[in-house]
Design an enzyme around this catalytic site. Structure first.
Site, PDB file in Angstrom:
ATOM      1  CG  HIS A  77      -1.874   1.170   1.311  1.00  0.00           C
ATOM      2  ND1 HIS A  77      -1.412   2.296   2.093  1.00  0.00           N
ATOM      3  CD2 HIS A  77      -3.143   1.480   0.770  1.00  0.00           C
ATOM      4  CE1 HIS A  77      -2.534   3.250   1.903  1.00  0.00           C
ATOM      5  NE2 HIS A  77      -3.437   2.601   1.229  1.00  0.00           N
ATOM      6  CB  ILE A  94       1.229   4.876   4.213  1.00  0.00           C
ATOM      7  CG1 ILE A  94       0.379   3.602   4.691  1.00  0.00           C
ATOM      8  CG2 ILE A  94       0.441   6.027   3.361  1.00  0.00           C
ATOM      9  CD1 ILE A  94      -0.734   3.972   5.871  1.00  0.00           C
ATOM     10  CE  LYS A  95       0.985  -1.649   5.527  1.00  0.00           C
ATOM     11  NZ  LYS A  95      -0.354  -0.842   5.256  1.00  0.00           N
ATOM     12  CG  ASN A  96       8.593   0.017   5.882  1.00  0.00           C
ATOM     13  OD1 ASN A  96       7.529   0.487   6.191  1.00  0.00           O
ATOM     14  ND2 ASN A  96       9.797  -0.018   6.636  1.00  0.00           N
ATOM     15  CB  ILE A  97       8.740  -0.855  -0.822  1.00  0.00           C
ATOM     16  CG1 ILE A  97       8.124  -2.275  -0.899  1.00  0.00           C
ATOM     17  CG2 ILE A  97      10.145  -0.623  -0.272  1.00  0.00           C
ATOM     18  CD1 ILE A  97       9.090  -3.364  -1.602  1.00  0.00           C
TER      19      ILE A  97
END
Length: 399
Positions: A194, A196-199
């Site tokens: 998603h 806002i995840k780290n990638i």
């Protein structure tokens, strides 16, 4: 001085612009790769998805990786692929997003919540063991904020009771436990891509596994139960022919998404290094502030540092957590909460008769936590503004 007074009380905000708690970082390379796909003859699931899957499996150390449309789809298909359904029970944490439990519910099984550890906010192995019945088929530990659960204990318990383990690693790309990458430990590990995840791949998810049969099953389930999708059929001598082997779903990832994900995966070390520096700055700034408890890490683990979640010692403040959160937002620092425990949401109260007090540790944690902004695109000035805002607010409202 007005600068010493919280903006919520009429003072001057620390920031003149709004700072989100998280956001993506898309660069020119990602844009260029998307353009290449748009200019190619194939934009849906095709060669770039396959390339992304291979790179992802190599990154986490699994034999197989299956790309899907979201982290939620990853969880749903994983439960389905293991044959878990009506009458079965799956143990998981109440301190998580709805997707973890809905993956169980949408397969007809029943989510059994086990309380969490107060220091890490992760599901407690001792609580898991207490919740096992003859109907239990699997455990879904969620690595809260990117900090790995105690997987040695969870794996041991699962083996003793012949249970599957599906890791909810939505927060945990780049994390490791006892020298093993998250993604190379359990039967199945589900990642979120998603925004806002780290990638990110915009929306998307990955399932990592060493089990070839499970990987093949999920590949079929993600596209209507068809064993060979359109891209694979296009490479065959009978591209028009397909067979449906199961009641599958429409959960495939597009090459457009995979093009973004591939570049983001290459940038993961850069992102993680920046997250680490931000967390170190926060930890140092708050170390001497006795009203703030900074995040803990499971011994022997490397956190992905997805979220920076502090706890407040509310007994030392004149106001509650929600007031502190409103005060931060008035300073243009958009802090957040992760999460209202699932059993306290109206649906779970109404449907399963959950009530306050059922999972006291998760509830206690919820009442005192705040998620501060943490994302690689933050500047040093952004980080300092968060620190200044929180310390100003704490000083004002201290008893």
């Amino acid at each position: 001085m007005k600068s010493d007074i919280p903006a919520l009380e009429g003072g001057t905000p620390v920031r003149s612009t709004s700072l989100p708690y998280a956001t993506q970082w898309i660069g020119d390379e990602e844009i260029q790769e998307v353009v290449k796909v748009l200019q190619s003859p194939w934009i849906t699931s095709g060669p770039i998805v396959e390339k992304f899957e291979k790179a992802f499996s190599e990154s986490v150390g699994s034999l197989h990786a299956v790309a899907v449309s979201s982290g939620t789809a990853a969880l749903h298909l994983s439960v389905r692929a293991l044959g878990i359904g009506a009458g079965d029970e799956v143990i998981t944490t109440p301190l998580t997003f709805a997707a973890t439990a809905f993956a169980i519910l949408h397969n007809g099984a029943y989510p059994i919540f086990a309380d969490v550890n107060e220091d890490t906010f992760n599901i407690s192995p001792a609580e898991i063991e207490q919740k096992i019945t003859l109907k239990t088929r699997a455990v879904i530990p969620m690595h809260y904020a990117g900090n790995p659960c105690d997987m040695d204990e969870i794996t041991k318990i699962a083996a003793e009771h012949k249970l599957f383990v599906i890791e909810d690693a939505a927060h945990a790309i780049g994390a490791a436990y006892q020298g093993k990458n998250i993604g190379a430990i359990s039967d199945l590990t589900c990642f979120s891509l998603h925004a806002i995840k780290n990638i990110t791949s915009g929306e998307g998810g990955m399932i990592a596994t060493d089990d070839e049969d499970l990987a093949k099953k999920i590949i079929s389930l993600r596209f209507f139960g068809i064993t060979a999708d359109a891209w694979k059929r296009a490479q065959s001598d009978r591209p028009w022919f397909y067979e449906i082997h199961d009641t599958g779903f429409k959960c495939n990832m597009m090459d457009l998404q995979a093009a973004i994900g591939l570049v983001q995966l290459r940038r993961l070390p850069e992102f993680q290094e920046r997250r680490k520096k931000i967390v170190e700055t926060y930890d140092q700034a708050f170390a001497s502030e006795e009203t703030i408890i900074t995040p803990a890490t499971t011994p022997g683990s490397v956190s992905s540092l997805h979220l920076y979640v502090i706890r407040l010692r509310s007994e030392m403040l004149r106001v509650d957590r929600d007031h502190i959160l409103r005060a931060l937002r008035a300073e243009n620092v958009n802090a957040n909460i992760h999460y209202l425990p699932l059993h306290l949401h109206p649906y779970f109260r109404r449907t399963y008769n959950f009530k306050e007090g059922d999972f006291p540790t998760a509830e206690k944690i919820y009442q005192s936590i705040i998620t501060l902004p943490l994302f690689p695109k933050m500047t040093d000035d952004d980080v300092q503004s968060v620190i200044n805002a929180l310390l100003k607010i704490i000083k004002y409202y201290r008893k």
